[in-house]
Design a protein around this motif. Structure first.
Motif, PDB file in Angstrom:
ATOM      1  N   LYS A 121      58.960 111.514 -31.027  1.00 16.87           N
ATOM      2  CA  LYS A 121      57.468 111.479 -30.214  1.00 16.87           C
ATOM      3  C   LYS A 121      55.799 112.338 -30.778  1.00 16.87           C
ATOM      4  N   ILE A 122      57.090 113.438 -31.206  1.00 15.93           N
ATOM      5  CA  ILE A 122      55.540 114.258 -32.130  1.00 15.93           C
ATOM      6  C   ILE A 122      55.056 113.174 -33.474  1.00 15.93           C
ATOM      7  N   LEU A 123      56.319 113.076 -34.329  1.00 17.70           N
ATOM      8  CA  LEU A 123      55.811 112.200 -35.320  1.00 17.70           C
ATOM      9  C   LEU A 123      54.982 110.984 -35.328  1.00 17.70           C
ATOM     10  N   GLN A 124      55.538 109.687 -34.102  1.00 25.52           N
ATOM     11  CA  GLN A 124      54.256 109.480 -33.684  1.00 25.52           C
ATOM     12  C   GLN A 124      53.383 109.509 -33.363  1.00 25.52           C
ATOM     13  N   ILE A 125      52.974 110.461 -33.100  1.00 28.13           N
ATOM     14  CA  ILE A 125      51.702 111.121 -32.053  1.00 28.13           C
ATOM     15  C   ILE A 125      51.004 111.618 -33.359  1.00 28.13           C
ATOM     16  N   GLN A 126      51.414 112.069 -34.329  1.00 28.00           N
ATOM     17  CA  GLN A 126      50.651 112.383 -35.524  1.00 28.00           C
ATOM     18  C   GLN A 126      49.983 111.380 -36.405  1.00 28.00           C
ATOM     19  N   GLU A 127      51.381 110.110 -36.296  1.00 27.70           N
ATOM     20  CA  GLU A 127      50.897 108.802 -37.263  1.00 27.70           C
ATOM     21  C   GLU A 127      49.883 108.049 -36.472  1.00 27.70           C
ATOM     22  N   GLU A 128      49.265 108.021 -35.185  1.00 34.29           N
ATOM     23  CA  GLU A 128      48.941 107.507 -34.674  1.00 34.29           C
ATOM     24  C   GLU A 128      46.936 108.312 -34.786  1.00 34.29           C
ATOM     25  N   GLU A 129      47.504 110.110 -34.737  1.00 34.16           N
ATOM     26  CA  GLU A 129      45.996 110.831 -35.088  1.00 34.16           C
ATOM     27  C   GLU A 129      45.965 110.050 -36.578  1.00 34.16           C
ATOM     28  N   ARG A 130      46.278 110.310 -37.185  1.00 27.86           N
ATOM     29  CA  ARG A 130      46.624 110.230 -38.807  1.00 27.86           C
ATOM     30  C   ARG A 130      45.835 108.441 -39.260  1.00 27.86           C
ATOM     31  N   LYS A 131      45.937 107.620 -38.085  1.00 25.93           N
ATOM     32  CA  LYS A 131      45.508 106.233 -38.072  1.00 25.93           C
ATOM     33  C   LYS A 131      44.100 106.415 -37.554  1.00 25.93           C
ATOM     34  N   ARG A 132      43.601 106.954 -36.929  1.00 24.52           N
ATOM     35  CA  ARG A 132      42.218 107.040 -36.151  1.00 24.52           C
ATOM     36  C   ARG A 132      42.339 107.371 -37.340  1.00 24.52           C
ATOM     37  N   ILE A 133      41.758 109.020 -37.980  1.00 26.40           N
ATOM     38  CA  ILE A 133      41.345 109.595 -38.561  1.00 26.40           C
ATOM     39  C   ILE A 133      41.179 108.611 -39.931  1.00 26.40           C
ATOM     40  N   SER A 134      42.374 108.198 -39.730  1.00 23.85           N
ATOM     41  CA  SER A 134      41.640 106.964 -41.158  1.00 23.85           C
ATOM     42  C   SER A 134      41.446 106.154 -41.534  1.00 23.85           C
ATOM     43  N   ARG A 135      40.944 105.641 -40.306  1.00 29.22           N
ATOM     44  CA  ARG A 135      40.205 104.581 -39.674  1.00 29.22           C
ATOM     45  C   ARG A 135      38.780 105.182 -38.952  1.00 29.22           C
ATOM     46  N   GLU A 136      38.336 106.383 -38.730  1.00 33.92           N
ATOM     47  CA  GLU A 136      37.090 106.854 -38.720  1.00 33.92           C
ATOM     48  C   GLU A 136      36.938 106.720 -40.416  1.00 33.92           C
ATOM     49  N   HIS A 147      37.320 105.875 -43.273  1.00 31.92           N
ATOM     50  CA  HIS A 147      37.165 104.368 -43.947  1.00 31.92           C
ATOM     51  C   HIS A 147      36.061 103.721 -43.215  1.00 31.92           C
ATOM     52  N   ASP A 148      36.002 103.777 -41.422  1.00 28.59           N
ATOM     53  CA  ASP A 148      35.204 102.360 -41.408  1.00 28.59           C
ATOM     54  C   ASP A 148      33.548 103.023 -41.206  1.00 28.59           C
ATOM     55  N   GLU A 149      34.072 103.845 -40.622  1.00 25.88           N
ATOM     56  CA  GLU A 149      32.427 104.688 -39.883  1.00 25.88           C
ATOM     57  C   GLU A 149      31.764 106.011 -41.585  1.00 25.88           C
ATOM     58  N   LEU A 150      32.518 106.152 -42.274  1.00 27.89           N
ATOM     59  CA  LEU A 150      31.953 107.079 -43.033  1.00 27.89           C
ATOM     60  C   LEU A 150      31.704 106.982 -43.996  1.00 27.89           C
ATOM     61  N   GLY A 151      33.007 105.244 -44.564  1.00 27.63           N
ATOM     62  CA  GLY A 151      32.711 104.786 -45.943  1.00 27.63           C
ATOM     63  C   GLY A 151      32.064 103.136 -45.551  1.00 27.63           C
ATOM     64  N   GLN A 152      30.709 103.095 -44.219  1.00 33.49           N
ATOM     65  CA  GLN A 152      30.548 101.721 -44.347  1.00 33.49           C
ATOM     66  C   GLN A 152      28.770 102.965 -44.258  1.00 33.49           C
ATOM     67  N   THR A 153      28.458 104.289 -43.908  1.00 33.62           N
ATOM     68  CA  THR A 153      27.339 104.726 -44.165  1.00 33.62           C
ATOM     69  C   THR A 153      27.189 105.325 -45.799  1.00 33.62           C
ATOM     70  N   LEU A 154      28.123 105.421 -46.314  1.00 32.45           N
ATOM     71  CA  LEU A 154      28.155 105.799 -47.122  1.00 32.45           C
ATOM     72  C   LEU A 154      27.869 104.407 -47.965  1.00 32.45           C
ATOM     73  N   THR A 155      28.481 103.670 -47.877  1.00 29.53           N
ATOM     74  CA  THR A 155      27.825 101.956 -49.103  1.00 29.53           C
ATOM     75  C   THR A 155      26.773 101.646 -48.361  1.00 29.53           C
ATOM     76  N   ALA A 156      25.655 102.056 -47.231  1.00 32.96           N
ATOM     77  CA  ALA A 156      24.691 101.517 -46.626  1.00 32.96           C
ATOM     78  C   ALA A 156      23.527 102.209 -47.726  1.00 32.96           C
ATOM     79  N   ILE A 157      23.950 103.556 -47.537  1.00 32.50           N
ATOM     80  CA  ILE A 157      23.264 104.732 -48.424  1.00 32.50           C
ATOM     81  C   ILE A 157      22.883 104.702 -49.927  1.00 32.50           C
TER      82      ILE A 157
END
Length: 176
Positions: free
Chosen positions: A71-86, A88-98
């Motif tokens: 469960k701990i590993l699953q929660i950690q992986e979900e958090e890693r996926k969320r951070i990874s997505r944020e 890539h999607d948010e910061l990556g898109q902002t930098l691309t727009a810049i």
């Protein structure tokens, strides 16, 4: 002691676990030595029963630890996926727009503003490197489960995650 029915207490170290009743079918005679031997046997059986109970509790505890670790590993992986997505999607898109806006400014500059164009090229390159670094960090965050669980467990986890995400059933056979 003369009897056809003999009861022997099954004691553990701390308590009475049960009673062993021996039915001989006929009356037999037991002396103190026989009774002492039966008490020792009762103690041994009691200790064996207590050990079996403790072993079962230990196995249950190990299962709980495995469950909670998963469960701990699953929660950690979900958090890693969320951070990874944020990242890539948010910061990556902002930098691309810049980067695109800087390029637009660079192309809008006049020829005599060559020094500024070179500075913008340098800034655009830095933003491009930042985008690549974000992609790299995002990718590393997503693949950490392989290192945490090992290949077989990681594959099984990804299959379950895929099944859960896409509402499909997958049958996989993994040979060691």
């Amino acid at each position: 002691i003369k009897s056809n029915l003999i009861s022997v207490p099954l004691n553990s170290v701390e308590k009475l676990i049960g009673v062993l009743i021996l039915n001989y079918g006929k009356i037999i005679s037991l002396n103190k030595r026989h009774y002492a031997i039966l008490q020792l046997v009762g103690y041994q059986i009691g200790a064996a029963i207590e050990n079996a109970i403790l072993y079962k509790e230990l196995e249950k505890s190990k299962d709980q630890i495995r469950h909670f670790s998963h469960k701990i590993l699953q929660i950690q992986e979900e958090e890693r996926k969320r951070i990874s997505r944020e990242l890539h999607d948010e910061l990556g898109q902002t930098l691309t727009a810049i980067k695109l806006n800087l390029r637009s400014i660079q192309y809008a500059l006049r020829e005599e503003q060559l020094g500024l164009k070179y500075r913008l090229t340098s800034i655009i390159d830095l933003v491009g490197k930042a985008i690549e670094e974000i992609r790299s960090i995002s990718k590393r965050l997503r693949t950490s489960i392989l290192e945490d669980l090992g290949f077989e467990s990681a594959i099984k986890w990804f299959i379950k995650d895929f099944e859960r995400t896409y509402k499909v059933s997958i049958k996989a056979e993994i040979d060691n």
